[in-house]
Design a protein around this motif. Structure first.
Motif, mmCIF file in Angstrom:
data_model
loop_
_atom_site.group_PDB
_atom_site.id
_atom_site.type_symbol
_atom_site.label_atom_id
_atom_site.label_comp_id
_atom_site.label_asym_id
_atom_site.label_seq_id
_atom_site.Cartn_x
_atom_site.Cartn_y
_atom_site.Cartn_z
ATOM 1 N N LYS A 3 23.866 5.645 -58.007
ATOM 2 C CA LYS A 3 24.772 6.321 -56.031
ATOM 3 C C LYS A 3 25.930 5.033 -55.502
ATOM 4 N N CYS A 4 26.002 3.646 -56.000
ATOM 5 C CA CYS A 4 26.219 2.748 -55.579
ATOM 6 C C CYS A 4 28.015 3.315 -55.950
ATOM 7 N N GLY A 5 28.867 3.623 -57.771
ATOM 8 C CA GLY A 5 28.697 3.983 -58.186
ATOM 9 C C GLY A 5 29.520 3.287 -59.182
ATOM 10 N N VAL A 6 28.218 1.735 -60.101
ATOM 11 C CA VAL A 6 28.547 1.467 -60.913
ATOM 12 C C VAL A 6 28.801 2.042 -62.047
ATOM 13 N N ASP A 7 29.314 1.337 -63.074
ATOM 14 C CA ASP A 7 29.470 2.161 -64.714
ATOM 15 C C ASP A 7 27.780 1.682 -65.113
ATOM 16 N N TYR A 8 27.497 0.095 -64.859
ATOM 17 C CA TYR A 8 26.110 0.528 -66.071
ATOM 18 C C TYR A 8 25.687 -0.737 -65.555
ATOM 19 N N ALA A 9 24.095 -0.202 -65.299
ATOM 20 C CA ALA A 9 23.083 -1.670 -64.823
ATOM 21 C C ALA A 9 22.260 -2.357 -65.851
ATOM 22 N N ALA A 10 21.971 -3.615 -65.658
ATOM 23 C CA ALA A 10 21.677 -4.060 -67.015
ATOM 24 C C ALA A 10 20.323 -4.801 -66.449
ATOM 25 N N PRO A 11 19.256 -3.972 -67.200
ATOM 26 C CA PRO A 11 17.801 -4.637 -67.375
ATOM 27 C C PRO A 11 18.007 -5.330 -68.049
ATOM 28 N N TYR A 12 16.652 -7.080 -67.841
ATOM 29 C CA TYR A 12 16.752 -7.931 -68.827
ATOM 30 C C TYR A 12 15.286 -7.956 -69.600
ATOM 31 N N ILE A 13 15.976 -6.837 -71.982
ATOM 32 C CA ILE A 13 14.574 -6.448 -71.364
ATOM 33 C C ILE A 13 13.193 -8.003 -71.524
ATOM 34 N N SER A 14 13.519 -9.246 -72.470
ATOM 35 C CA SER A 14 12.654 -10.308 -73.246
ATOM 36 C C SER A 14 12.176 -10.508 -71.284
ATOM 37 N N HIS A 15 12.875 -10.679 -70.409
ATOM 38 C CA HIS A 15 12.551 -11.109 -69.112
ATOM 39 C C HIS A 15 11.580 -10.106 -68.520
ATOM 40 N N LEU A 16 11.787 -9.383 -68.227
ATOM 41 C CA LEU A 16 10.140 -7.930 -68.072
ATOM 42 C C LEU A 16 9.432 -8.402 -69.000
ATOM 43 N N ASP A 17 9.697 -8.045 -70.937
ATOM 44 C CA ASP A 17 8.757 -8.240 -71.211
ATOM 45 C C ASP A 17 7.545 -9.323 -71.219
ATOM 46 N N ASN A 18 8.690 -10.885 -70.519
ATOM 47 C CA ASN A 18 7.262 -11.447 -70.207
ATOM 48 C C ASN A 18 7.034 -11.845 -68.409
ATOM 49 N N ALA A 44 17.127 4.882 -68.329
ATOM 50 C CA ALA A 44 17.978 6.131 -68.967
ATOM 51 C C ALA A 44 17.857 7.490 -68.294
ATOM 52 N N GLU A 45 16.804 7.560 -68.886
ATOM 53 C CA GLU A 45 15.934 9.769 -68.185
ATOM 54 C C GLU A 45 16.063 8.933 -67.218
ATOM 55 N N GLU A 46 15.789 8.618 -66.328
ATOM 56 C CA GLU A 46 16.090 9.135 -64.067
ATOM 57 C C GLU A 46 17.183 9.140 -64.169
ATOM 58 N N LEU A 47 18.738 8.432 -65.230
ATOM 59 C CA LEU A 47 20.070 8.577 -64.750
ATOM 60 C C LEU A 47 21.076 9.990 -64.773
ATOM 61 N N ARG A 48 19.310 10.417 -66.261
ATOM 62 C CA ARG A 48 20.415 11.704 -66.862
ATOM 63 C C ARG A 48 19.782 13.042 -65.928
ATOM 64 N N PHE A 49 18.349 12.563 -65.556
ATOM 65 C CA PHE A 49 17.418 13.673 -64.404
ATOM 66 C C PHE A 49 18.053 13.901 -63.556
ATOM 67 N N HIS A 50 18.437 12.736 -62.728
ATOM 68 C CA HIS A 50 19.546 13.369 -61.585
ATOM 69 C C HIS A 50 20.560 13.641 -61.708
ATOM 70 N N GLY A 51 21.462 13.386 -62.680
ATOM 71 C CA GLY A 51 22.739 13.579 -63.033
ATOM 72 C C GLY A 51 23.826 12.267 -62.759
ATOM 73 N N LEU A 52 23.404 11.130 -63.128
ATOM 74 C CA LEU A 52 24.152 9.426 -62.373
ATOM 75 C C LEU A 52 25.018 9.381 -63.605
ATOM 76 N N THR A 53 25.394 10.742 -64.461
ATOM 77 C CA THR A 53 25.836 10.169 -66.065
ATOM 78 C C THR A 53 27.218 9.400 -65.568
ATOM 79 N N GLN A 54 27.260 8.790 -65.146
ATOM 80 C CA GLN A 54 28.925 7.741 -64.861
ATOM 81 C C GLN A 54 28.002 6.314 -65.012
ATOM 82 N N THR A 55 26.979 6.161 -64.796
ATOM 83 C CA THR A 55 25.966 4.637 -65.034
ATOM 84 C C THR A 55 25.756 5.065 -66.570
ATOM 85 N N GLN A 56 25.952 4.027 -67.278
ATOM 86 C CA GLN A 56 25.055 3.700 -68.197
ATOM 87 C C GLN A 56 23.594 2.173 -68.400
#
Ligand code: E4P
Length: 227
Positions: free
Chosen positions: A125-140, A153-165
């Motif tokens: 919603k702030c208009g970023v191009d990318y949002a970066a989750p840290y996979i191993s840190h989440l697993d930890n 990714a699914e939430e972004l698609r569902f809400h039409g926020l497709t400018q953000t990957q």
């Protein structure tokens, strides 16, 4: 699909850019602190990385933690690194305020250290191009990192926020990378070693051994010497 190299080591970056079909290079303060050679300045290192990446995307991160400082860092980094730069800003309350202003001013922004779908949605919603989750840190944290990234990714698609990957980061295993990609993540950043792991399969090695054996028994020299 975009693949980025997660490194600030110029030798590793040079070799990886020659060998792999990469879309750019990601750095962060911890990576720069790890990879900066003694006696080298941060400015010179970033300049060298910029020269190597050329028109590919280069990600560099602010080091301030308050909104005003982040905005100042971001503007200086964007001026210094020029076009094809995405400024990484941590997904903190101060960070979101900086993202909103900087994205409105036309900078490419990446929300980083993103741990929840709420943070990913707010960053989008702030208009970023990318949002970066840290996979191993989440697993930890006993969470399922690839599933969290897939949910984002699914939430972004569902809400039409497709400018953000979703740009998934911090991988320890090829399975983590592949699960992210199979579930809708369109950008990953990985180490050079991970690229080699992703490109390697025992089945391919076995086929190559078979080609060599059959060819050499019959011909005994390479094809370039025969045509
Ligand atoms: C990406 O840009 C991240 O900074 C990075 O992947 C973090 O990885 P780590 O697990 O090495 O901290």
């Amino acid at each position: 699909m975009q693949y980025f190299l997660d490194s600030a080591d110029v030798d590793i970056i040079r070799t990886a850019l020659e060998c792999w079909p990469l879309d750019g290079v990601t750095t962060n303060p911890a990576i720069l602190a790890r990879d900066l050679p003694e006696g080298q300045t941060v400015a010179a290192q970033l300049d060298a990385i910029r020269s190597l990446t050329g028109s590919r995307l280069l990600f560099a991160q602010v080091t301030s933690s308050d909104t005003k400082g982040m905005i100042r860092d971001a503007i200086k980094l964007a001026d210094f690194l020029g076009d094809n730069t995405s400024i990484k800003i941590p997904a903190t309350p101060d960070g979101f305020a900086a993202m909103k202003q900087l994205a409105a001013d036309g900078l490419s922004i990446t929300a980083t250290a993103v741990y929840s779908t709420s943070q990913a949605l707010l960053a989008a919603k702030c208009g970023v191009d990318y949002a970066a989750p840290y996979i191993s840190h989440l697993d930890n944290l006993s969470l399922d990192g690839p599933q969290v990234a897939a949910d984002m990714a699914e939430e972004l698609r569902f809400h039409g926020l497709t400018q953000t990957q979703i740009l998934a980061a911090s991988f320890r295993t090829a399975a983590q990378v592949e699960r992210c990609i199979h579930s809708g993540v369109t950008a990953v950043t990985v180490t050079a070693d991970m690229l080699t792991t992703l490109a390697t399969h025992g089945g391919t090695a076995k086929e190559c051994a078979n080609f060599d054996a059959k060819w050499n028994v019959r011909f005994g020299k390479g094809i370039a010497e025969m045509i």
